[in-house]
Structure formats: structure tokens, C-alpha cells
Design an enzyme around this catalytic site. Structure first.
Site, short mmCIF file in Angstrom:
data_model
loop_
_atom_site.label_atom_id
_atom_site.label_comp_id
_atom_site.label_asym_id
_atom_site.label_seq_id
_atom_site.Cartn_x
_atom_site.Cartn_y
_atom_site.Cartn_z
N SER A 6 62.09 55.37 32.03
CA SER A 6 62.18 56.82 32.27
C SER A 6 61.14 57.66 31.65
O SER A 6 60.81 58.77 32.33
CB SER A 6 63.78 57.28 31.72
N CYS A 47 58.09 56.48 31.61
CA CYS A 47 56.74 55.71 32.04
C CYS A 47 55.90 56.61 33.04
O CYS A 47 56.74 56.97 33.99
CB CYS A 47 57.22 54.49 32.58
N ASP A 104 63.50 45.16 31.59
CA ASP A 104 63.28 46.36 30.69
C ASP A 104 62.96 47.50 31.24
O ASP A 104 61.90 47.53 32.12
CB ASP A 104 62.12 45.71 29.91
N GLY A 105 63.60 48.61 31.22
CA GLY A 105 63.33 49.75 31.71
C GLY A 105 64.09 50.21 33.16
O GLY A 105 64.35 49.20 33.82
N ARG A 126 59.86 59.42 23.51
CA ARG A 126 58.49 59.35 23.96
C ARG A 126 58.09 58.16 24.44
O ARG A 126 58.59 57.11 23.77
CB ARG A 126 57.49 60.26 22.90
N ALA A 152 53.18 55.05 25.41
CA ALA A 152 51.72 55.04 25.80
C ALA A 152 51.68 56.67 25.91
O ALA A 152 50.68 57.02 26.62
CB ALA A 152 51.32 54.39 27.01
P1 XMP Z 1 63.94 53.40 29.67
O1 XMP Z 1 64.10 53.48 31.06
O2 XMP Z 1 65.16 52.36 29.28
O3 XMP Z 1 62.85 52.31 29.60
O4 XMP Z 1 63.70 54.55 28.84
C1 XMP Z 1 62.34 51.74 28.36
C2 XMP Z 1 60.99 50.94 28.57
O5 XMP Z 1 59.97 51.68 29.06
C3 XMP Z 1 58.71 51.13 28.72
N1 XMP Z 1 57.91 52.15 28.03
C4 XMP Z 1 56.91 52.51 28.63
N2 XMP Z 1 55.98 52.20 29.97
N3 XMP Z 1 54.57 53.89 29.41
C5 XMP Z 1 55.12 52.84 30.12
O6 XMP Z 1 54.42 52.80 31.16
C6 XMP Z 1 55.00 54.35 28.11
O7 XMP Z 1 54.58 55.16 27.32
C7 XMP Z 1 56.40 53.59 27.69
N4 XMP Z 1 57.03 53.65 26.80
C8 XMP Z 1 58.00 52.70 26.88
C9 XMP Z 1 59.07 49.98 27.58
O8 XMP Z 1 58.88 48.61 28.42
C10 XMP Z 1 60.54 50.27 27.27
O9 XMP Z 1 61.28 49.17 26.83
#
Ligand code: XMP
Length: 486
Positions: free
Chosen positions: A304, A306, A341-342, A389, A392
């Protein structure tokens, strides 16, 4: 240059088609799954290694509910080790090495230690490591102002009720009840302190029957590491502190340095469970599996927060990424789980991720609003929010640089910040209360999902699942529509 013939799909592009079901009750299904081949979870949910999602408090709550939390790595090795230790000490019938203080230490030092480690009592050990007394938060609170030292306030050993090593939980509970105690030191045959039992620890197993625990009855916890030289030392320290699984987590895990690091960790720590990622392709999953990963973490850009796909143009829609990674693991000839993941917004997304072949889902933003996530809620227009946040994001990068500057006593400049190219954003999410309440809803959705899929277990769902691609009209029809939501 090639263009793949098939479209990449994500959760909202598909639905699962209902099947004739032998499942007559949601309670008849089994939600258990595997994080790695040796770590079984009662529910297939992992909290993300993000600094606004998982530190010890979240990891404790997740493990108690039967999932697991992964402590993020954006802190010093010492801090991360402390977070892992907190989880390992949170439960377990007996704390084997309770936090200790010298009897001639000040009450201020004792107070600070209890605050830092979030414990209600400390054992007092003298210069020869002999157990000489016990001091609790209550002792400090009630102590007259003139008293300044631990040994003036603690209960000395001679006055303490103790138990012998080998005491059972039921016996400990009876002693605690008989003397109306909260803490029970355990003494071995040589008269040495063998551990400390607290009333809370004796009671906890009853309230969390499905907690994720290690063979010694302690809650399980994971910890994230990166690929720098310092991360080898970090890995050793985390394993030493009792981390059950390491998550080798970098943005582009299908990379030489990730594979090298994984292989070298496998050589140095052959027993360690190492989840590796992130990848989003068949080849990526296969190569990490071949390099010895205990599970593959899948997801490039679905999160969310990313912006990787926007900033770099790279990524694979998450449902396709999961399915391709399942094929990649199969190609490797190994039988290891996938962590999706994600991008999980709803329990339905979780069911789709599992049906696509994942064994667990990792969740970030959905948990960032919980009471147990790091940070306090903020009030905006009368409503409570918490911050989330991307790791990255600019904010996370600045936070890291500030912490590094503080540690190295160097000054960071505006110029440094201008060089950051963020691949994530900072945001707020509604405050959502305790994570167990969200998990209850998520797991309820999974139970229903298994029954629609004619499956008693997640592996049965893998076999039975049939997806149907839907149109924009289908997406619209799937949400509530043509009504005013109350
Ligand atoms: P959700 O959708 O559950 O996803 O909030 C969590 C996952 O997002 C990834 N993550 C990132 N990916 N930039 C990215 O492209 C970022 O700054 C970032 N921070 C987290 C990570 O895999 C996490 O588990």
C-alpha cells in the site's frame, strides 16, 4: 525485448468460484500453515518488518494469536537484539535468565531498568552472582523517599517464598496462590537461581491456547536482516538472542548479493531458518530456493505504501507473482513455503493469495493502525490515526540517516537528503484497536473462504481453487453499491 503473452493479475482482477463443499461449519476447517518447513503457525499471518508495524509488542501479540511478527531491521544490532529478547521472555512458564541488578545499585537505576525492559521486577545478584533478593515496581513505588539503594528496599532472599527447580506449572500456581504472590524465584539443587516464574506466565497458556511457541514454550519471533557486511554480525547476534527465523529482506531479492549472503549464512548457520526475498518471478523464486532459503517472500511493489513500480517501472501484479513463484519453487525441486508480501487489504485478498499457492501472507499497513504497532495515535479532526511509512520512503530514509548520524556523532546535511530517491510514501491509517480484533475478522473470512472453496485446509484450497477473471463491472458489483453506507 519480450512482452509476455499473458496479462499479470492481482487480487481485484479475479474472484474464486464457489465449489460444492463438504464443510458444514466454519469451525470445522483448519487454518494452520507453515512459515518455513519447521515453523508451524495456527493462522497464516505474518506482520511486516516495517518500523511502523513490528517491534516486540506487535510480535508478542501476533505470536499469542498463532501468527508471527518479524522485527524490522532499521535500528542498531543491540536494539534489535533487545526487541527479540523481549518477545522470547514475554511468555514461557519460567524466565530462565531474569533481568538482574546489583544490590548496591540505586533505586533510580532499578526504575530505569524496569522501564527499559518493560518488566515489573528484577532479581538482585551480588558480585559473585549469588541471588540475594527481589525488587519489584511496587517496592519502589512504596519506598520512603529517604531510601536510595536496591538492598534497602528489596525483599531479601531469606524472606522470599521460592520453588525448587523442576516445579510444574500447576505446583507453581498453587504456591503463588497460597502466598498471594506475583513472582516466584526458582532455586536449583546447588542453591543457585534457576529462573523466575510470574503469576502472569502461569496463566497465559490458558488464554492463548494456539500461541506460536518454540520447543521451550517461548513465543516465536522473526527478525529482518539486510545484505551488508554488518548484517552477518547482526544475523549471529539475533540467532544468539533466540530469533526463530531470519528474514533476509531486500527490495530486489533476485540479485547476486542476496544469493551470496543467503549461501554464506547457510554455511555459517546451517540450522537457521532463513526466509529470503523479495522476488516476483519464477526464476527469482527458483534461485533463492536453490540457494537454501527456508521460504520465499514474494512481492515487488504491491504494498500500500510502495511506489517502486511508479519510480522504476518494475513489478509484477501480486497474484501472478505468487503463482509464478510457486512454479519457481517447484522447479527447484524443493518443497518450501511462499510468503505473499504486500497488497492485502481485506480477508478476501488473503484467501486469494493463499488459494494462489502462498502458505502465509505478510501484512503491513492493515496492522500499522493497531494499538500494538510502534508509535502513538495522532488525532486529526477528532479521529484517531497512526502513521505508516514505506521503508524506502523519504521519512524512513531521513530517520535512518539521523539515527546513523547520532551514532557516529556526525552531522547530516540537507544535501544528503536531496540524494534520496524514495520508493515508498508516508501516510496515515485509521487507528484500529488491538491486532487480535483485526485477526479475528481476517481469520473468520479465511474460515468462510475455505468453506466456499470446499476445503478443510489451506493445502486443499491450493488443489481446489479456481479463479475467474472479472471486469471493471465485476469489481464494482463485488463491493457494496447503490446504497449509502451507514
Ligand atoms: P502492505 O500492503 O501490507 O505491504 O502495507 C507491506 C509490504 O510492503 C513492502 N514495503 C515497501 N515496498 N517501498 C516498496 O516498494 C517501500 O518503501 C516499502 N516499505 C515496505 C514490504 O514488502 C512490506 O512487507
Amino acid at each position: 525485448m519480450i512482452i509476455r503473452p499473458n496479462k499479470g493479475l492481482t487480487f481485484d482482477d479475479v474472484l474464486l468460484t464457489p465449489r460444492r463443499s463438504p464443510v458444514s461449519s466454519r469451525n470445522a476447517v483448519d487454518t494452520a500453515s507453515w512459515l518455513t518447513p519447521s515453523i508451524r503457525l495456527h493462522i497464516p499471518v505474518v506482520s511486516a518488518n516495517m518500523d511502523t508495524v513490528t517491534e516486540a509488542r506487535m510480535a508478542i501479540a501476533m505470536a499469542r494469536e498463532g501468527g508471527i511478527g518479524i522485527i524490522h531491521r532499521f535500528m542498531t544490532v543491540e536494539q534489535q537484539v533487545r526487541q527479540v529478547s523481549r518477545v522470547k521472555r514475554a511468555e514461557g512458564f519460567m524466565v530462565e535468565r531474569p533481568y538482574a541488578i546489583a544490590p548496591d545499585a540505586s533505586l533510580d537505576a532499578a526504575r530505569e531498568m524496569m522501564r527499559r525492559y518493560d518488566v515489573g521486577g528484577l532479581v538482585a545478584l551480588d558480585a559473585d552472582d549469588e541471588f540475594v533478593g527481589l525488587i519489584t515496581r511496587r517496592d519502589i513505588l512504596l519506598a520512603p523517599d529517604r531510601l536510595r539503594l536496591v538492598n534497602e528496599v528489596m525483599t531479601p532472599r531469606a524472606k522470599l517464598v521460592t520453588a525448587r527447580a523442576g516445579v510444574t506449572p500447576a505446583e507453581a500456581q498453587a504456591i503463588l496462590y497460597e502466598h498471594r504472590l506475583e513472582k516466584l524465584p526458582v532455586i536449583d539443587a546447588a542453591g543457585k537461581l534457576a529462573g523466575l516464574i510470574t503469576a502472569q506466565d502461569v496463566m497465559k497458556p490458558e488464554s492463548h491456547p494456539h500461541a506460536t511457541k518454540d520447543e521451550r514454550g517461548r513465543l516465536r519471533v522473526g527478525a529482518a536482516i539486510g545484505v551488508t557486511a554488518g548484517d552477518r554480525e547482526r544475523a549471529g547476534a539475533l540467532l544468539e538472542a533466540g530469533a526463530d527465523v531470519l528474514v533476509l529482506d531486500i527490495a530486489h531479492g533476485h540479485a547476486d548479493h542476496c544469493i551470496d549472503m543467503l549461501q554464506s549464512l547457510r554455511r555459517d548457520y546451517p540450522q537457521a531458518q532463513i526466509v529470503a526475498g523479495n522476488v516476483a518471478t519464477r526464476a527469482g523464486a527458483r534461485e533463492l530456493a536453490e540457494a537454501g532459503a527456508a521460504a520465499i517472500k514474494v512481492g515487488i511493489g504491491p504494498g500500500s505504501i510502495c511506489t517502486t513500480r511508479v519510480v522504476t517501472g518494475f513489478g509484477v501484479p501480486q497474484l501472478t507473482a505468487i503463482m509464478d513463484s510457486v512454479d519457481g519453487v517447484r522447479d527447484s525441486g524443493r518443497d518450501i513455503p511462499i510468503v505473499a508480501d504486500g497488497g492485502i487489504k481485506t480477508s478476501g485478498d488473503m484467501v486469494k493469495a493463499l488459494a494462489a499457492g502462498a502458505s502465509t501472507v505478510m501484512i503491513g499497513s492493515l496492522f500499522a493502525g493497531c494499538e500494538e504497532s510502534p508509535g502513538s495515535p495522532v488525532i486529526r479532526d477528532g479521529q484517531k490515526f497512526k502513521v505508516v511509512r514505506g521503508m524506502a520512503s523519504l521519512g524512513a530514509a531521513i530517520g535512518r540517516r539521523e539515527a546513523e548520524a547520532l551514532e557516529n556523532e556526525s552531522a547530516e546535511s540537507q544535501e544528503d537528503w536531496d540524494k534520496v530517491v524514495p520508493e515508498g510514501v508516508e501516510a496515515v491509517v485509521p487507528y484500529r484497536g488491538h491486532v487480535r480484533e483485526i485477526l479475528y475478522q481476517m481469520v473468520g473470512g479465511l474460515r468462510s473462504g475455505l468453506s466456499y472453496g470446499g476445503a478443510f485446509t489451506i493445502p486443499e484450497l491450493w488443489e481446489n481453487a479456481e479463479f475467474i477473471e472479472i471486469t471493471a463491472a465485476g469489481v464494482r458489483e463485488s463491493r457494496h453499491h447503490d446504497v449509502q453506507k451507514l
